[in-house]
Design a protein around this motif. Structure first.
Motif, PDB file in Angstrom:
ATOM      1  N   SER A   1       0.530  -1.273  -0.108  1.00 52.41           N
ATOM      2  CA  SER A   1      -0.048   0.019   0.065  1.00 52.41           C
ATOM      3  C   SER A   1       0.951   1.285   0.071  1.00 52.41           C
ATOM      4  O   SER A   1       0.373   2.313  -0.437  1.00 52.41           O
ATOM      5  CB  SER A   1      -1.025  -0.020   0.979  1.00 52.41           C
ATOM      6  OG  SER A   1      -0.016  -0.175   2.393  1.00 52.41           O
TER       7      SER A   1
ATOM      8  N   GLY B   1       2.365   2.714  -7.203  1.00 52.53           N
ATOM      9  CA  GLY B   1       1.842   1.746  -6.316  1.00 52.53           C
ATOM     10  C   GLY B   1       2.110   0.539  -6.898  1.00 52.53           C
ATOM     11  O   GLY B   1       2.392   0.147  -7.936  1.00 52.53           O
TER      12      GLY B   1
ATOM     13  N   GLN C   1      -5.890  -8.569  -3.277  1.00 53.82           N
ATOM     14  CA  GLN C   1      -5.212  -7.852  -4.326  1.00 53.82           C
ATOM     15  C   GLN C   1      -4.986  -8.173  -5.579  1.00 53.82           C
ATOM     16  O   GLN C   1      -4.712  -7.569  -6.438  1.00 53.82           O
ATOM     17  CB  GLN C   1      -3.830  -7.498  -3.535  1.00 53.82           C
ATOM     18  CG  GLN C   1      -4.191  -6.562  -2.081  1.00 53.82           C
ATOM     19  CD  GLN C   1      -2.913  -6.277  -1.120  1.00 53.82           C
ATOM     20  OE1 GLN C   1      -1.918  -7.397  -1.378  1.00 53.82           O
ATOM     21  NE2 GLN C   1      -2.738  -5.399  -0.504  1.00 53.82           N
TER      22      GLN C   1
END
Length: 418
Positions: free
Chosen positions: A82, A93, A142
């Motif tokens: 994160s 990211g 994710q």
């Protein structure tokens, strides 16, 4: 060819894709005729688009300026995911970084399919993160979000050792009780499963899977321990500094020995600390080597030499690695015995996880008829010797080490989406 779906083995070290259609399952060609691609990405400073796989590694190791990354899978489910990271001066990211790599894979699969593939089974380790169910669920979430962001409309998951079992099942003449050992770059995963070629296309295999277990130990950890054992002492590891003869902080060397953490060392703060240590060091020549690696951002090149040593020691009893990018004529000779001593604790953790899988299945080791070894780390002689000793009654199968999980995920996708 009416392709309907695919399976993706996004590995810590290598990635493969299997295309599934009514005529069968086949591995896609991903790079220069190869069925696997190293899970590596390089962001050159001089062009806006990244490079992937072997090309990424080659360009970085020719000293082209930019940011090189490997072992991205190990970031899933952890706090750095994160936070993101600096790519040529800008924060990016990790979801974006991983999606760029996987989009490159999907584009190649789509091109070979002749259509846009919308359904995928993604491989996953039994545990992305050890002893942390919440982080494990987060890692899968994710990866699923990344898969959907690059164009997959339906995303399912399958444990990697189960996928490897499916890939071997087609060749069996009769039912066998098997232990699958999938030893990848980041994790070692195990499944006890009943295999039979007659069950290959069955949708529900729940009753055939007796147990799963895994541990976050793999080939990258072998690299790390070999580095700390044989290489880092020549860069000042465990040396002392100052009047009190304090030991040089080990964190520098631990992170320099881990693919996923090397990039975090190239900061002004850490390089200043290394310069201060060099000034007070009792072994200045060794510390100067460490400083040069940090200043010139050559940590990945150092680890590549460690990895080459590991691979060489699977066949040879000693290996001489050259590190002349650090210092003229600098070389280190390592013996297989040193390597096996370095990874001894990791191998014990792996065999303990295998025994735990047997225990969960409610069977004895003597009942296992087939050991399926998959993943590059199963090349290590100590691993093979350990499994032969543990399962003396079983036949050992170790063909298609780098592609069996991908193939098995292809079977899983066909059974899931057909």
């Amino acid at each position: 060819m009416n392709l309907v779906c695919c399976g993706i083995d996004f590995g810590t070290s290598n990635t493969s894709v299997a295309l599934a259609h009514d005529q069968g399952i086949e591995l896609a060609t991903l790079e220069n005729g190869q069925k696997t691609i190293p899970s590596a990405i390089f962001f050159p400073q001089d062009i806006p688009t990244p490079l992937f796989g072997r090309e990424a590694t080659q360009e970085f190791f020719t000293k082209r300026k930019g940011r090189y990354m490997r072992s991205l899978k190990r970031i899933l489910g952890t706090s750095p995911f994160s936070q993101g990271t600096l790519i040529n001066g800008k924060v990016m990211g990790f979801d974006r970084i991983i999606s760029l790599f996987l989009k490159n894979i999907k584009d190649k699969a789509d091109a070979q399919a002749g259509c846009e593939i919308e359904q995928v089974v993604m491989g996953r380790p039994v545990h992305f993160v050890d002893n942390n169910p919440q982080a494990d669920r987060l890692a899968e979430q994710q990866l699923g979000e990344i898969a959907r962001s690059i164009g997959f409309k339906q995303v399912a998951f399958q444990f990697e050792p189960i996928a490897a079992a499916f890939a071997h099942e087609a060749n069996l003449q009769k039912e066998k009780l098997a232990l699958v050992a999938d030893l990848g770059g980041g994790t070692s995963d195990f499944t006890v499963i009943k295999l039979s070629s007659q069950k290959l296309l069955h949708k529900d295999r729940t009753t055939d899977i007796l147990a799963n277990s895994g541990v976050r130990v793999g080939g990258n950890d072998f690299d790390k321990q070999l580095s700390l054992w044989a290489i880092m002492p020549q860069l000042g590891y465990k040396s002392t500094y100052g009047e009190k003869k304090l030991e040089v902080p080990i964190k520098l060397y631990q992170e320099l020995s881990e693919w996923s953490k090397v990039n975090f060392l190239y900061t002004t703060k850490i390089i200043t600390q290394a310069r201060q240590l060099l000034h007070q060091s009792h072994e200045k020549r060794k510390l100067s080597r460490l400083l040069k690696v940090l200043e010139q951002e050559r940590g990945h090149l150092l680890l590549a030499g460690v990895e080459d040593t590991k691979i060489a020691l699977t066949l040879a009893f000693e290996h001489c690695a050259w590190f002349d990018f650090i210092e003229a004529d600098f070389r280190i000779t390592t013996h297989r015995k040193q390597f096996e001593e370095a990874i001894g604790e990791e191998v014990e953790k792996i065999t303990a996880a295998a025994n735990e899988c047997i225990r969960q299945a409610g069977i004895s080791r003597q009942e296992i008829e087939l050991i399926i070894l998959t993943g590059g780390s199963t090349e290590v002689p100590l691993i093979q010797d350990s499994f032969r000793a543990l399962f003396a009654n079983a036949t050992l199968a170790d063909e298609n080490k780098l592609s069996s999980v991908g193939l098995g995920l292809g079977y899983a996708s066909y059974n899931t989406f057909r």
